[in-house]
Design a protein around this motif. Structure first.
Motif, PDB file in Angstrom:
ATOM      1  N   GLY A  55       2.101  -8.138  43.921  1.00  0.00           N
ATOM      2  CA  GLY A  55       2.605  -9.431  43.616  1.00  0.00           C
ATOM      3  C   GLY A  55       1.755 -10.819  43.614  1.00  0.00           C
ATOM      4  N   ASN A  56       2.566 -11.754  44.102  1.00  0.00           N
ATOM      5  CA  ASN A  56       1.698 -13.134  44.389  1.00  0.00           C
ATOM      6  C   ASN A  56       0.012 -12.558  46.859  1.00  0.00           C
ATOM      7  N   VAL A  57       0.904 -12.422  47.486  1.00  0.00           N
ATOM      8  CA  VAL A  57       0.174 -12.257  48.571  1.00  0.00           C
ATOM      9  C   VAL A  57      -0.901 -10.720  47.867  1.00  0.00           C
ATOM     10  N   TYR A  58      -0.831  -9.508  47.587  1.00  0.00           N
ATOM     11  CA  TYR A  58      -2.153  -8.862  47.535  1.00  0.00           C
ATOM     12  C   TYR A  58      -2.570  -9.354  46.574  1.00  0.00           C
ATOM     13  N   ARG A  59      -2.213 -10.404  44.964  1.00  0.00           N
ATOM     14  CA  ARG A  59      -2.506 -10.882  44.134  1.00  0.00           C
ATOM     15  C   ARG A  59      -4.011 -11.991  44.782  1.00  0.00           C
ATOM     16  N   ALA A  60      -3.439 -12.608  45.575  1.00  0.00           N
ATOM     17  CA  ALA A  60      -4.615 -13.584  46.376  1.00  0.00           C
ATOM     18  C   ALA A  60      -5.804 -12.657  47.426  1.00  0.00           C
ATOM     19  N   GLU A  61      -4.718 -11.724  48.216  1.00  0.00           N
ATOM     20  CA  GLU A  61      -5.963 -11.409  49.589  1.00  0.00           C
ATOM     21  C   GLU A  61      -6.542 -10.217  48.373  1.00  0.00           C
ATOM     22  N   VAL A  62      -6.602  -9.577  47.421  1.00  0.00           N
ATOM     23  CA  VAL A  62      -7.668  -8.534  47.036  1.00  0.00           C
ATOM     24  C   VAL A  62      -8.392  -9.386  46.667  1.00  0.00           C
ATOM     25  N   LEU A  63      -8.273 -10.441  45.922  1.00  0.00           N
ATOM     26  CA  LEU A  63      -9.395 -11.776  45.570  1.00  0.00           C
ATOM     27  C   LEU A  63     -10.052 -12.101  46.719  1.00  0.00           C
ATOM     28  N   PHE A  64      -9.582 -12.108  47.225  1.00  0.00           N
ATOM     29  CA  PHE A  64     -10.125 -13.098  48.976  1.00  0.00           C
ATOM     30  C   PHE A  64     -11.241 -11.751  49.487  1.00  0.00           C
ATOM     31  N   ARG A  65     -10.200 -10.955  48.698  1.00  0.00           N
ATOM     32  CA  ARG A  65     -11.340  -8.898  50.927  1.00  0.00           C
ATOM     33  C   ARG A  65     -12.256  -9.161  49.175  1.00  0.00           C
ATOM     34  N   HIS A  66     -12.995  -9.293  47.924  1.00  0.00           N
ATOM     35  CA  HIS A  66     -14.196  -8.839  47.184  1.00  0.00           C
ATOM     36  C   HIS A  66     -14.735 -10.414  46.756  1.00  0.00           C
ATOM     37  N   GLY A  67     -14.482 -11.207  47.085  1.00  0.00           N
ATOM     38  CA  GLY A  67     -14.889 -12.766  46.745  1.00  0.00           C
ATOM     39  C   GLY A  67     -15.270 -13.183  45.260  1.00  0.00           C
ATOM     40  N   ILE A  68     -14.021 -12.714  44.504  1.00  0.00           N
ATOM     41  CA  ILE A  68     -13.700 -13.126  43.737  1.00  0.00           C
ATOM     42  C   ILE A  68     -12.999 -14.606  43.195  1.00  0.00           C
ATOM     43  N   HIS A  69     -13.391 -15.590  42.159  1.00  0.00           N
ATOM     44  CA  HIS A  69     -12.975 -16.615  42.122  1.00  0.00           C
ATOM     45  C   HIS A  69     -11.305 -16.535  41.346  1.00  0.00           C
ATOM     46  N   PRO A  70     -10.586 -16.316  41.182  1.00  0.00           N
ATOM     47  CA  PRO A  70      -9.337 -16.443  40.703  1.00  0.00           C
ATOM     48  C   PRO A  70      -9.216 -16.728  39.160  1.00  0.00           C
ATOM     49  N   LEU A  71      -9.795 -17.938  38.983  1.00  0.00           N
ATOM     50  CA  LEU A  71      -9.965 -17.372  37.180  1.00  0.00           C
ATOM     51  C   LEU A  71     -10.928 -17.067  36.672  1.00  0.00           C
ATOM     52  N   THR A  72     -11.872 -16.290  37.217  1.00  0.00           N
ATOM     53  CA  THR A  72     -12.876 -14.942  36.188  1.00  0.00           C
ATOM     54  C   THR A  72     -12.315 -14.525  35.363  1.00  0.00           C
ATOM     55  N   ALA A  73     -12.773 -14.914  34.446  1.00  0.00           N
ATOM     56  CA  ALA A  73     -11.728 -14.043  33.515  1.00  0.00           C
ATOM     57  C   ALA A  73     -12.453 -12.132  33.464  1.00  0.00           C
ATOM     58  N   GLY A  74     -11.091 -11.749  32.818  1.00  0.00           N
ATOM     59  CA  GLY A  74     -11.232 -10.065  33.167  1.00  0.00           C
ATOM     60  C   GLY A  74     -12.066  -9.211  32.691  1.00  0.00           C
ATOM     61  N   HIS A  75     -12.955  -9.928  31.361  1.00  0.00           N
ATOM     62  CA  HIS A  75     -14.098  -9.545  30.785  1.00  0.00           C
ATOM     63  C   HIS A  75     -14.910 -10.033  31.906  1.00  0.00           C
ATOM     64  N   ARG A  76     -14.829 -10.354  33.025  1.00  0.00           N
ATOM     65  CA  ARG A  76     -16.238 -10.871  33.624  1.00  0.00           C
ATOM     66  C   ARG A  76     -16.308 -10.023  34.682  1.00  0.00           C
ATOM     67  N   ILE A  77     -15.294  -9.100  34.604  1.00  0.00           N
ATOM     68  CA  ILE A  77     -14.851  -7.515  36.282  1.00  0.00           C
ATOM     69  C   ILE A  77     -15.541  -6.667  35.328  1.00  0.00           C
ATOM     70  N   ASP A  78     -16.362  -6.268  35.760  1.00  0.00           N
ATOM     71  CA  ASP A  78     -17.362  -4.509  35.479  1.00  0.00           C
ATOM     72  C   ASP A  78     -16.617  -3.683  36.006  1.00  0.00           C
TER      73      ASP A  78
END
Length: 267
Positions: free
Chosen positions: A159-182
């Motif tokens: 959900g919203n909490v895990y979404r925000a937190e896991v992206l922060f912990r890995h330094g990923i901007h949330p608007l990064t396109a999915g196909h750019r995640i290797d």
């Protein structure tokens, strides 16, 4: 809306209290048809993402989705008269449980359960989960990873909490396109979600802050929030990032509040 760890905690609780014994199942509110499972033995309670399943037998599984307002309340005997709009009541040998306000509460056949679960993505809290199923969708998508992580057909339970937190912990901007995640980065995200969500099941709240950033390590005041738990960015808009000091940003993404640190998660 409760995230996946909450449903898995409920499944474990109901498994301990009711499984293997006959359970009285009623609907004081009258909006749930309980006659096919009332008095039957609860074989198993399990969760998949944000869905809870009470399995009573062939073609008799109670499916619950709490949605935004659904709640279970748990009690020890003696049983008292219902208060308010109780959609479903379970009464076992030593405990009883009331369910109020769910989005869904229904008896499903085995085929209906299979169809529902087929529509869901892999759940990081299930040992039968295949993370590559999620990656297959993420790697082909031009949608943002912030949207994809919340899509229950891609990944179930986040959900919203895990979404925000896991992206922060890995330094990923949330608007990064999915196909750019290797694939390697997805493996790191998945593994982190497994660890964080299992901890959520164990302690009953979401904690995502690493030891070196906790209040006792930095001297800052503990988080004061009704959700509890120490987090990096969720519901911290405008406050300084716990790592770099940049004010946490917030925006709307697909109708949900999105939180990130512009310093730690550059676009």
């Amino acid at each position: 809306m409760p995230e996946g760890h909450t449903l898995h905690r409920l499944a474990r609780l109901h498994q301990r209290r009711y499984a293997g014994r006959a359970v009285e199942v009623t609907s004081p509110q009258g909006r749930f048809s309980a006659s096919t499972v009332d008095g039957q033995v609860l074989r198993k309670a399990e969760a998949h993402g944000k869905h809870l399943f009470h399995v009573y037998g062939p073609d008799a599984t109670v499916h619950v989705h709490l949605g935004l307002y659904g709640t279970f309340t748990e009690f020890e005997h003696p049983v008292v008269d219902p208060v308010g709009q109780v959609r479903m009541r379970l009464v076992g040998e030593t405990h009883w449980t009331d369910l109020r306000g769910p989005t869904r509460c229904e008896v499903l056949t085995d085929a209906e359960v299979r169809a529902l679960r087929t529509r869901l993505g892999p759940d990081p809290l299930r040992r039968d989960a295949d993370p590559d199923r999620a990656f297959a969708k993420i790697s082909k998508s031009r949608q943002s990873i912030g949207v994809l992580l919340m899509d229950q057909a891609v990944l179930a339970g986040v959900g919203n909490v895990y979404r925000a937190e896991v992206l922060f912990r890995h330094g990923i901007h949330p608007l990064t396109a999915g196909h750019r995640i290797d694939h390697a980065l997805w493996g790191e995200l998945w593994s982190d979600l497994v660890v964080l969500m299992r901890a959520g099941v164990k302690i009953g709240r979401i904690d995502t802050v690493r030891p070196e950033h906790l209040p006792e390590a930095t001297g800052r005041a503990p988080r004061q929030d009704r959700h509890g738990g120490e987090v990096y960015v969720y519901r911290r808009a405008g406050l300084p990032c716990l790592v770099c000091g940049t004010p946490v940003a917030m925006a709307d993404l697909a109708g949900r509040n999105l939180f990130w640190c512009p310093g730690c998660q550059p676009s």
